[in-house]
Design an enzyme around this catalytic site. Sequence first.
Site, short mmCIF file in Angstrom:
data_model
loop_
_atom_site.label_atom_id
_atom_site.label_comp_id
_atom_site.label_asym_id
_atom_site.label_seq_id
_atom_site.Cartn_x
_atom_site.Cartn_y
_atom_site.Cartn_z
N ARG A 162 73.53 3.66 72.83
CA ARG A 162 73.80 2.76 71.53
C ARG A 162 74.48 3.71 70.61
O ARG A 162 74.32 3.49 69.10
CB ARG A 162 72.25 2.18 70.90
N SER A 230 67.53 -6.93 69.29
CA SER A 230 66.51 -5.61 69.02
C SER A 230 66.92 -4.83 67.61
O SER A 230 68.12 -4.25 67.34
CB SER A 230 67.04 -4.54 70.25
N GLU A 328 73.46 -2.27 61.25
CA GLU A 328 74.09 -1.48 60.14
C GLU A 328 73.73 -2.23 58.77
O GLU A 328 73.65 -3.43 58.76
CB GLU A 328 75.52 -1.13 60.15
C1 LIG Z 1 70.01 -12.09 69.90
C2 LIG Z 1 70.75 -10.95 69.92
C3 LIG Z 1 70.84 -10.12 71.38
C4 LIG Z 1 71.20 -8.95 71.33
N1 LIG Z 1 71.23 -8.12 72.33
C5 LIG Z 1 71.77 -7.12 72.64
C6 LIG Z 1 71.99 -6.23 73.71
O1 LIG Z 1 71.20 -6.89 74.62
N2 LIG Z 1 72.41 -5.06 73.82
C7 LIG Z 1 73.29 -4.63 72.89
O2 LIG Z 1 73.82 -3.33 72.96
N3 LIG Z 1 73.42 -5.30 71.59
C8 LIG Z 1 72.78 -6.48 71.52
N4 LIG Z 1 72.80 -7.16 70.19
C9 LIG Z 1 73.39 -6.70 69.04
C10 LIG Z 1 74.96 -7.11 69.00
O3 LIG Z 1 75.07 -8.27 69.73
C11 LIG Z 1 75.97 -6.09 69.60
O4 LIG Z 1 75.84 -4.89 68.74
C12 LIG Z 1 77.37 -6.64 69.27
O5 LIG Z 1 78.26 -5.78 69.73
C13 LIG Z 1 77.75 -6.86 67.81
O6 LIG Z 1 79.20 -7.48 67.77
P1 LIG Z 1 79.48 -8.25 66.33
O7 LIG Z 1 80.93 -8.72 66.39
O8 LIG Z 1 78.46 -9.29 66.22
O9 LIG Z 1 79.42 -7.00 65.49
P2 LIG Z 1 79.06 -6.81 63.83
O10 LIG Z 1 77.79 -7.21 63.64
O11 LIG Z 1 79.89 -7.85 63.10
O12 LIG Z 1 79.32 -5.46 63.64
C14 LIG Z 1 78.56 -4.51 63.90
C15 LIG Z 1 79.18 -3.11 63.47
O13 LIG Z 1 80.60 -2.88 64.10
C16 LIG Z 1 81.34 -2.81 63.06
N5 LIG Z 1 82.76 -3.61 63.65
C17 LIG Z 1 82.67 -4.89 64.21
N6 LIG Z 1 83.80 -5.06 64.69
C18 LIG Z 1 84.74 -4.01 64.43
C19 LIG Z 1 86.06 -3.64 64.96
N7 LIG Z 1 86.78 -4.40 65.67
N8 LIG Z 1 86.34 -2.48 64.69
C20 LIG Z 1 85.62 -1.55 64.01
N9 LIG Z 1 84.30 -1.69 63.84
C21 LIG Z 1 83.70 -2.83 64.02
C22 LIG Z 1 81.19 -3.54 62.05
O14 LIG Z 1 81.61 -3.11 60.88
C23 LIG Z 1 79.52 -3.11 61.98
O15 LIG Z 1 79.26 -1.68 61.52
C24 LIG Z 1 72.14 -8.42 70.09
C25 LIG Z 1 72.08 -9.22 69.08
C26 LIG Z 1 71.50 -10.42 68.98
C27 LIG Z 1 71.62 -11.30 67.52
#
Ligand SMILES: Cc1cc2nc3c(=O)[nH]c(=O)nc-3n(C[C@H](O)[C@H](O)[C@H](O)COP(=O)(O)OP(=O)(O)OC[C@H]3O[C@@H](n4cnc5c(N)ncnc54)[C@H](O)[C@@H]3O)c2cc1C
Length: 330
Positions: A162, A230, A328
Site C-alpha cells: 500500500r 479498509s 488520505e
Molecule cells: C468498498 C471499497 C473497497 C476497496 N477495496 C480496496 C482493495 O481491495 N484494495 C485496495 O488497495 N484498495 C481498496 N480500496 C481503496 C480504493 O478503491 C483504491 O485505493 C483506489 O485505487 C482509489 O482510487 P480513486 O480513483 O478512488 O482514488 P481517490 O480516492 O480519488 O484518490 C486517492 C489518492 O490518490 C490521488 N490520486 C487519484 N488519482 C490520481 C492521479 N491520476 N494522479 C495522481 N494522484 C492521484 C488522490 O489525490 C488521493 O491522494 C477500496 C475502497 C472502497 C470504497
Amino acid sequence: MTPDFDLQAHNTFGLPARARFGTTVTTADDLVPLLAEAKAKNLPLRILGGGSNVVLRPCFDGIIALMGIAGRDIIGRHGDQTLVRFGAGENWHAIVEWSIAQGLSGLENLAAIPGTVGAAPIQNIGAYGLELVDRFHALETFDTLEGTTLTFDRDACQFAYRQSFFKRAPGRYVVTSVTLAFPNAWQPNLAYPGLSDIPADADAKTIMDRVVAVRASKLPDWRVTGNAGSFFHNPIVESAVADAIAAYHPEAPRYPGGAGRVKLSAAWLIERSGFKGFRYGAAGVSPNHALVLINTGGATQAEISELAGQIVAGVKSRFGVELVQEPELL
Ligand SMILES: Cc1cc2nc3c(=O)[nH]c(=O)nc-3n(C[C@H](O)[C@H](O)[C@H](O)COP(=O)(O)OP(=O)(O)OC[C@H]3O[C@@H](n4cnc5c(N)ncnc54)[C@H](O)[C@@H]3O)c2cc1C
C-alpha cells in the site's frame, strides 16, 4: 472551472465537502493551463479520481481536478507479456472486465476495487493475493512542481505494501496514464482464502466473478453505506511485538511481513479492542467488517476522523500497535 464545487458525489464516504474551484481533466495537455491558473490564483491543485481512498475535509481551499483522461491502447507484445496503456481516468473495474473480454488475463484478482486507473499505483492497490506491482510496466505523470512530463518504470515507483514513491510527495505528480503488463502464459492465482476451491483450470472470468461475489458478501456497498474500504493498513511489526500478542492471543492472525517482520490483521486488532459495530455520531465501524469505517447517514469528516482517532488510541493501549490510516485526509 466551477467555483464552490460540490464534492459530496465524488467521495465514496459521501461526506459533505466543497472545493473553492473544481474542474475535470480529459487530456494530459489540460494540465498545463490548469497549473498556470492554479499558480496565478495562488491555490493548491489536487487530483481526485473516484474519491474511494480519501476522507474529504468540508472545504478544500484550492482547485480539485477530477481525473477524466480516457484510453485503452493495446501496445503489443513485450517479451512474454502484452502491454496495454490505460488513461488515468478509466474506471478500474471496467478495465479489469474489458481486458478479460479481450483475452488478456491477469487482473481478475483485483476486480471490483473502486476508483480509477491513475490512483491504482498511488497505493499499489492489492487484493486476493495480487498487487498492482505484479502487473505494472510503467506510468506517465505530469510534475506539478516542474511543469514537465515524466515516465516512471516499476523501480522508480518504489512500490511496497500500500505504498509508492508518490505517497511521499502527495499531489506533486499527476498520473496521466498507466501501462500494465499481462502475462502471455497466464496462470490462475488461487492461493487466497475464498478462491482456493476454484478448479485449477478455471479461466480469468470465473475468478473475476468469484472475487466480485466474495467482495460483495464482505464489504458494504459504498453506494448504499458510505465507506472507503479498509480504513487502516495491516500493521507490519517486529516479531517480538507479534510474539508478545500471541502469548495471550495464540489465535491472532499473523503473516510474513518481509525482512523477518510480521504482518498483523488490523481487523482482528480492532475487533478485539471492542470497536466492531461501534458508533460515534453518524460514523461507525461496520458490524460485519471491523476494518471498514462507515457513514451511517449524514456523517461529517470530523466524526469519521475522531472515530478513527479513538480506534488508533484503543488498539495502541490494548496491543501496543500503532495503526496507520489508509485513506488520505484531503
Ligand atoms: C468498498 C471499497 C473497497 C476497496 N477495496 C480496496 C482493495 O481491495 N484494495 C485496495 O488497495 N484498495 C481498496 N480500496 C481503496 C480504493 O478503491 C483504491 O485505493 C483506489 O485505487 C482509489 O482510487 P480513486 O480513483 O478512488 O482514488 P481517490 O480516492 O480519488 O484518490 C486517492 C489518492 O490518490 C490521488 N490520486 C487519484 N488519482 C490520481 C492521479 N491520476 N494522479 C495522481 N494522484 C492521484 C488522490 O489525490 C488521493 O491522494 C477500496 C475502497 C472502497 C470504497
